[in-house]
Design an enzyme around this catalytic site. Structure first.
Site, PDB file in Angstrom:
ATOM      1  N   ASP A  14       0.753  -1.275   0.183  1.00 51.59           N
ATOM      2  CA  ASP A  14      -0.134  -0.180   0.031  1.00 51.59           C
ATOM      3  C   ASP A  14       0.881   1.148  -0.112  1.00 51.59           C
ATOM      4  O   ASP A  14       0.463   2.282   0.823  1.00 51.59           O
ATOM      5  CB  ASP A  14      -1.060  -0.083   1.087  1.00 51.59           C
ATOM      6  CG  ASP A  14      -1.926  -1.030   1.365  1.00 51.59           C
ATOM      7  OD1 ASP A  14      -1.957  -2.007   0.153  1.00 51.59           O
ATOM      8  OD2 ASP A  14      -2.768  -1.249   2.166  1.00 51.59           O
ATOM      9  N   ASP A  56      -4.868  -0.444  -1.566  1.00 49.17           N
ATOM     10  CA  ASP A  56      -6.302  -0.478  -1.176  1.00 49.17           C
ATOM     11  C   ASP A  56      -6.855  -0.070  -2.429  1.00 49.17           C
ATOM     12  O   ASP A  56      -6.334   0.992  -3.051  1.00 49.17           O
ATOM     13  CB  ASP A  56      -6.205   0.652  -0.175  1.00 49.17           C
ATOM     14  CG  ASP A  56      -6.421   0.123   1.044  1.00 49.17           C
ATOM     15  OD1 ASP A  56      -6.641  -1.004   1.319  1.00 49.17           O
ATOM     16  OD2 ASP A  56      -6.744   0.743   2.206  1.00 49.17           O
ATOM     17  N   HIS A  58     -10.676   0.898  -2.967  1.00 51.84           N
ATOM     18  CA  HIS A  58     -12.206   0.959  -2.298  1.00 51.84           C
ATOM     19  C   HIS A  58     -12.901   1.473  -3.187  1.00 51.84           C
ATOM     20  O   HIS A  58     -12.757   2.265  -3.979  1.00 51.84           O
ATOM     21  CB  HIS A  58     -12.104   1.684  -1.074  1.00 51.84           C
ATOM     22  CG  HIS A  58     -11.329   1.270   0.063  1.00 51.84           C
ATOM     23  ND1 HIS A  58     -11.508   0.016   0.660  1.00 51.84           N
ATOM     24  CD2 HIS A  58     -10.079   1.747   0.722  1.00 51.84           C
ATOM     25  CE1 HIS A  58     -10.390  -0.163   1.609  1.00 51.84           C
ATOM     26  NE2 HIS A  58      -9.627   0.687   1.588  1.00 51.84           N
ATOM     27  N   LYS A 100      -7.262  -4.885  -3.220  1.00 46.51           N
ATOM     28  CA  LYS A 100      -8.118  -5.384  -1.923  1.00 46.51           C
ATOM     29  C   LYS A 100      -9.010  -4.349  -1.515  1.00 46.51           C
ATOM     30  O   LYS A 100      -8.766  -3.083  -1.825  1.00 46.51           O
ATOM     31  CB  LYS A 100      -7.073  -5.683  -0.782  1.00 46.51           C
ATOM     32  CG  LYS A 100      -6.218  -4.748  -0.404  1.00 46.51           C
ATOM     33  CD  LYS A 100      -4.948  -5.477   0.816  1.00 46.51           C
ATOM     34  CE  LYS A 100      -4.135  -4.274   1.335  1.00 46.51           C
ATOM     35  NZ  LYS A 100      -4.494  -3.156   1.841  1.00 46.51           N
ATOM     36  N   CYS A 144      -2.186  -2.988   7.424  1.00 44.71           N
ATOM     37  CA  CYS A 144      -2.138  -3.685   6.387  1.00 44.71           C
ATOM     38  C   CYS A 144      -1.020  -4.439   6.413  1.00 44.71           C
ATOM     39  O   CYS A 144      -1.061  -5.587   6.072  1.00 44.71           O
ATOM     40  CB  CYS A 144      -2.327  -2.943   4.992  1.00 44.71           C
ATOM     41  SG  CYS A 144      -3.990  -2.218   4.846  1.00 44.71           S
TER      42      CYS A 144
END
Ligand code: VGL
Length: 203
Positions: A14, A56, A58, A100, A144
């Site tokens: 990340d 990430d 989202h 993710k 994470c």
């Protein structure tokens, strides 16, 4: 498919604009991990070892965000600048990108909840590549990185935590320290680039 005879891999967690200074969920000095990670990336790449890079990714509406009942400000919304990798991170063409946090019902902290572009999950990729040892660094130590490392250890992988290439959110000032202790207690080996340079990364 025959498994490749590769044993070691790197996982860069990340290193995205939103987790770096000026980002929506900035980790203090988050960008300081970049030059160190670039050195690890170069070594793994040179030795033709897999480089996994998580992000990430989202949706705009997710229970991960405060606005929708979660604990975090909006960050790393897929396809936005905040979700892009930091421009100074030097990713080789063959890096395997793992996304993710797409499921609005889960925080998705761990790389075990991540998938590559073909929707193959991380554990399956590790099996396909024949990986048994993972070197892990990135952001954030206390979320994470920690959840990914603990999942790896739980599944029997040998884990090297790159202590000079991680930074934490530190909602409480000791969170990163505690996270490192927890990873070590679960079996992670703590190393720096100096230790790494002394050992052969060749398969
Ligand atoms: C992370 C907090 C919230 C991380 C992600 O990447 O460690 N931390 N979402």
């Amino acid at each position: 498919m025959a498994a490749l005879k590769l044993k070691k891999a790197l996982l860069v967690v990340d290193v995205q604009n939103d987790f770096c200074p000026k980002g929506a969920l900035a980790v203090a000095k988050g960008d300081e991990v970049i030059p160190v990670l670039n050195k690890y990336i170069k070594e793994f790449s040179k030795n033709k070892l897999p480089v996994f890079v998580s992000r990430d990714w989202h949706p705009k509406i997710t229970g991960h965000f405060k606005k929708f009942g979660g604990r975090w400000p909006q960050h790393c919304v897929r396809e936005t600048k905040g979700a892009a990798f930091h421009p100074k991170l030097k990713l080789p063409n063959e890096a395997i990108i793992l996304s993710k946090g797409m499921d609005p019902a889960r925080d998705g902290y761990s790389a075990f909840q991540a998938q590559d572009a073909n929707c193959t999950d991380f554990l399956n990729l590790l099996k396909i590549f024949g990986v048994s040892e993972i070197y892990i660094g990135g952001l954030a130590t206390d979320y994470c990185v920690k959840f990914s490392a603990l999942d790896l250890l739980r599944h029997g992988f040998k884990v090297y935590l790159l202590t000079d290439a991680v930074k934490g959110v530190n909602i409480s000032s000791r969170d990163s320290e505690d996270a490192i202790k927890e990873m070590a207690a679960c079996g992670a080996k703590l190393i720096t680039f100096v230790d790494f340079a002394k050992r052969s990364v060749k398969p």
